[in-house]
Design an enzyme around this catalytic site. Structure first.
Site, short mmCIF file in Angstrom:
data_model
loop_
_atom_site.label_atom_id
_atom_site.label_comp_id
_atom_site.label_asym_id
_atom_site.label_seq_id
_atom_site.Cartn_x
_atom_site.Cartn_y
_atom_site.Cartn_z
N LYS A 1 0.83 -1.22 0.00
CA LYS A 1 0.00 0.00 0.00
C LYS A 1 0.87 1.28 0.00
O LYS A 1 2.07 1.21 0.27
CB LYS A 1 -0.91 -0.04 1.22
N TYR B 1 -12.55 -1.74 -3.46
CA TYR B 1 -13.01 -1.90 -2.08
C TYR B 1 -14.53 -1.76 -1.96
O TYR B 1 -15.04 -1.47 -0.88
CB TYR B 1 -12.32 -0.88 -1.18
N ASN C 1 -1.89 0.37 6.63
CA ASN C 1 -1.37 -0.85 7.25
C ASN C 1 -0.51 -1.71 6.30
O ASN C 1 -0.51 -2.93 6.38
CB ASN C 1 -2.50 -1.66 7.89
N HIS D 1 -2.18 -5.34 1.62
CA HIS D 1 -3.48 -6.01 1.50
C HIS D 1 -3.23 -7.50 1.32
O HIS D 1 -2.22 -7.89 0.73
CB HIS D 1 -4.21 -5.47 0.26
N GLU E 1 -9.85 -10.42 -7.19
CA GLU E 1 -8.87 -9.33 -7.05
C GLU E 1 -7.74 -9.47 -8.07
O GLU E 1 -7.29 -8.46 -8.64
CB GLU E 1 -8.34 -9.32 -5.60
#
Ligand code: UDP
Ligand code: MG
Length: 139
Positions: free
Chosen positions: A11, A51, A114, A117, A128
């Site tokens: 990310k 998302y 964070n 993913h 995905e």
């Protein structure tokens, strides 16, 4: 039967902090092979689509702004029991609750930023992976 593929993103926070290399090293060391990979920046629309399952959650707006704020690395990883093993390697969503030695414990900045993913099921791993990669981009 557990599947062999999972999907990951490094990310924007982890890319910004120059942690692409250390994270990929952990992924390879844990026995995952890279089937497909690209470095790109999502538009807000693309992040929103990725998302979409979280559309009703309170953090959705912030999440898509954050995920489109800078470049990411997207990849498909291969290993026996890939989804569960990768979730174990990355640790809990909230880095303060992540186990020692996990990617999020080591590199995440917050519950939102964070670091990585990881898909939560074989079906979502496929969805995905298909969002980012054509079949010509998998090796
Ligand atoms: N997220 C957030 N606040 C929360 C929960 C999640 O900002 O309270 C963000 C975080 O970046 C997380 C993503 O939304 O990784 C997707 O949430 P999910 O519950 O699917 O967590 P994950 O599967 O990534 O551990
Ligand atoms: Mg999730």
């Amino acid at each position: 039967m557990a599947g062999k593929k999972t999907f990951t993103m490094i990310k924007p926070d982890a890319v910004e902090a120059n942690n692409i290399g250390p994270i990929l090293a952990m992924i390879n060391k844990a026995g995952f092979r890279i089937l497909a990979m690209k470095y790109l920046k999502l538009t807000k629309e693309q992040a929103g689509q990725f998302y979409e399952v979280h559309k009703e959650r309170p953090f959705y707006g912030e999440l898509i702004s954050y995920m489109s704020s800078g470049p990411i690395v997207a990849a498909v990883l291969v290993k026996e029991n890939a989804v569960a093993d990768y979730r174990k390697l990355i640790g809990a969503t909230d880095p303060s609750k992540a186990d020692e030695g996990t990617i999020r414990k080591l590199f995440a900045k917050s519950i939102a930023a964070n670091a990585v993913h990881g898909s939560d099921s074989d079906d979502n791993a496929e969805i995905e992976a298909n969002f980012f990669f054509s079949h010509l981009e998998r090796f």
